[in-house]
Design a protein around this motif. Structure first.
Motif, PDB file in Angstrom:
ATOM      1  N   ALA A 278      12.513  14.793 -20.232  1.00 53.49           N
ATOM      2  CA  ALA A 278      13.111  13.354 -20.289  1.00 53.49           C
ATOM      3  C   ALA A 278      13.081  12.904 -21.807  1.00 53.49           C
ATOM      4  N   ARG A 279      12.099  13.459 -22.533  1.00 58.31           N
ATOM      5  CA  ARG A 279      12.006  12.984 -24.014  1.00 58.31           C
ATOM      6  C   ARG A 279      13.475  13.417 -24.822  1.00 58.31           C
TER       7      ARG A 279
ATOM      8  N   LYS B  22      16.451  11.506 -23.756  1.00 64.26           N
ATOM      9  CA  LYS B  22      16.485  10.106 -24.283  1.00 64.26           C
ATOM     10  C   LYS B  22      16.892  10.374 -25.839  1.00 64.26           C
TER      11      LYS B  22
ATOM     12  N   ASN C 169      20.622  11.731 -25.721  1.00 61.14           N
ATOM     13  CA  ASN C 169      21.437  10.892 -25.181  1.00 61.14           C
ATOM     14  C   ASN C 169      22.277  11.869 -24.297  1.00 61.14           C
TER      15      ASN C 169
ATOM     16  N   ILE D 206      16.282  13.019 -16.401  1.00 61.65           N
ATOM     17  CA  ILE D 206      15.435  11.920 -16.107  1.00 61.65           C
ATOM     18  C   ILE D 206      14.839  11.004 -17.010  1.00 61.65           C
ATOM     19  N   THR D 207      14.383   9.870 -16.897  1.00 61.74           N
ATOM     20  CA  THR D 207      13.585   9.004 -17.790  1.00 61.74           C
ATOM     21  C   THR D 207      12.342   9.198 -17.719  1.00 61.74           C
ATOM     22  N   GLU D 208      11.726   8.970 -18.960  1.00 55.89           N
ATOM     23  CA  GLU D 208      10.103   9.200 -19.131  1.00 55.89           C
ATOM     24  C   GLU D 208       9.188   8.726 -18.115  1.00 55.89           C
ATOM     25  N   ASP D 209       9.604   7.654 -17.650  1.00 50.73           N
ATOM     26  CA  ASP D 209       8.912   6.955 -16.453  1.00 50.73           C
ATOM     27  C   ASP D 209       9.171   7.973 -15.351  1.00 50.73           C
ATOM     28  N   THR D 210      10.315   8.107 -14.949  1.00 49.91           N
ATOM     29  CA  THR D 210      10.473   8.954 -13.669  1.00 49.91           C
ATOM     30  C   THR D 210       9.546  10.137 -13.872  1.00 49.91           C
TER      31      THR D 210
ATOM     32  N   GLU E 214      18.189   9.783 -10.603  1.00 50.77           N
ATOM     33  CA  GLU E 214      19.583   9.280 -10.568  1.00 50.77           C
ATOM     34  C   GLU E 214      20.169  10.588 -10.694  1.00 50.77           C
TER      35      GLU E 214
END
Length: 398
Positions: free
Chosen positions: A81-82, A85, A88, A92-96, A252
């Motif tokens: 995730a990191r 991010k 780019n 997945i996002t860090e929250d997910t 997603e």
């Protein structure tokens, strides 16, 4: 040439390394174990822990990777995730990632989104644990908040047995990285896993897999088979719950492996991972039963490409693990004869002659497996069982 970073170089990651190379990609593989088998086939070997987020991000920027994946492993998800991010790229996002690797956050999120889960309590210390126990009237499960592979999972059948209650707490906490554990309702009923792929927020169910476990008190998985033998109506409910769970935690793009128990009140989530299923489910069983190569699909999704998720055929597959006595592994006979049986696709052992064979407390304690493909699920399971009968495993006392 596009570059894919693969977190992990163990035998679990070999299918990803090999498929990426078949696709003409440059493989940059990360693992802290310099002797990991995957390094023998990787293009670039980086001796870094897969959960050392800062170091992996630095390496990803250095090699200007186009995508990043891992197979069947939960903890590297936060690293992925990191990296996604920072560079780019798809991921997945860090929250997910946090929701997919912390069972407390996972259950809280699912409950808030009306996805069915068992009654549960978050426990930080022994006093909270004792208070949580008082909230149950019957059997309950104790498990670490942040581990996998059945590590630290324990069933308390008698909520009045103080010795067992104390043991369950100490046993489960030993496997918790954060020290937190979960106490939750024991769900009775068949267990399945749902293998899905998400593309731009659209969730597709690729397969539903039936599970066989050791049962109480630790529930280590000893077999899988697909397609599921559950009735069609139940399978539709399972699909619905799995899709809602995937969307709830925010996957997603990429795979998900969702474990579900079919209770008297309907399907409920056991756990959900933002990765491919382990135990050869998505690397072997899914391709054998559907023709869909989920490893290739995941690589293409990570690279921002469109994968081919269309089912190619309708067959069945199964895996069964060996269950052996405790002791020292002395000899294995009959493998070649068993390989010649109808339906058998693979026979593998994860332990060598001279290794210690212990009680099966988690998935790492199993010594090997048999995989089969056939016309029906029942036949595939029978093929595995017949092969296991032909193999003589000698284990001597310590």
């Amino acid at each position: 040439m596009k570059k894919i970073m693969i977190l992990g170089a163990s035998i679990l990651q070999l299918p990803a390394i090999r498929k990426a190379k078949d696709m003409g990609l440059k493989t940059i593989v990360v693992d802290m174990d310099k002797n990991a088998i995957g390094f023998k086939e990787a293009d670039v070997c980086l001796y870094i822990s897969t959960i050392d987020i800062d170091s992996v991000v630095e390496a990803a920027k250095k090699y200007q990777i186009d995508g990043i994946i891992t197979l069947a492993s939960d903890m590297p998800m936060r690293t992925i995730a990191r990296v996604a991010k920072e560079l780019n790229i798809v991921g997945i996002t860090e929250d997910t990632a946090f929701k997919a690797t912390n069972k407390v956050s996972m259950r809280t999120c699912l409950k808030e989104n009306d996805v069915p889960v068992p009654t549960f309590y978050r426990v930080k210390n022994e006093e909270e644990y004792k208070n949580a126990i008082r909230g149950f009237q019957s059997k309950l499960i104790v498990k670490p908040a942040d581990n996998s592979g059945s590590r630290g999972v324990f069933l308390i059948e008698d909520i009045h047995d103080e010795a067992v209650i104390k043991y369950a707490y100490e046993y489960s906490r030993k496997y918790s990285r954060s020290g937190e554990i979960i106490v939750e309702d024991y769900m009775e009923g068949p267990e399945v896993s749902v293998e899905t792929l998400s593309i731009n927020g659209e969730v597709s169910v690729i397969a539903i897999t039936d599970k066989l476990t050791t049962g109480a008190p630790r529930f280590v998985e000893m077999g899988h088979s697909e397609p599921s033998k559950l009735e069609r109506g139940i399978q539709e409910q399972i699909r619905d719950v799995a899709k809602r769970a995937v969307k709830a935690i925010g996957i997603e793009n990429g795979p998900s492996h969702t474990e579900i128990k079919v209770t008297k009140d309907g399907p409920k989530i056991v756990e959900i991972g933002a990765r491919l299923g382990g135990d050869n489910i998505t690397t072997s069983l899914v391709p054998l039963s559907t023709g869909v190569n989920m490893v290739e699909c995941c690589i293409r999704i990570a690279l921002g490409e469109k994968p081919d998720i269309e089912q190619k055929f309708h067959k069945s597959s199964a895996i069964r693990y060996f269950d052996t006595p405790v002791g020292i592994l002395k000899d294995i006979e009959g493998i070649e004869e068993a390989k010649k049986l109808d339906g058998i696709k693979q026979i593998s052992f994860t332990k060598n002659i001279g290794d210690k064979v212990g009680i099966i407390l988690s998935s790492v304690d199993r010594i090997g497996f048999v995989i089969a493909q056939d016309e029906t699920t029942e036949k595939a399971i029978k093929d595995c069982e017949e092969a296991i009968k032909r193999i003589l495993i000698t284990v001597e006392d310590k």
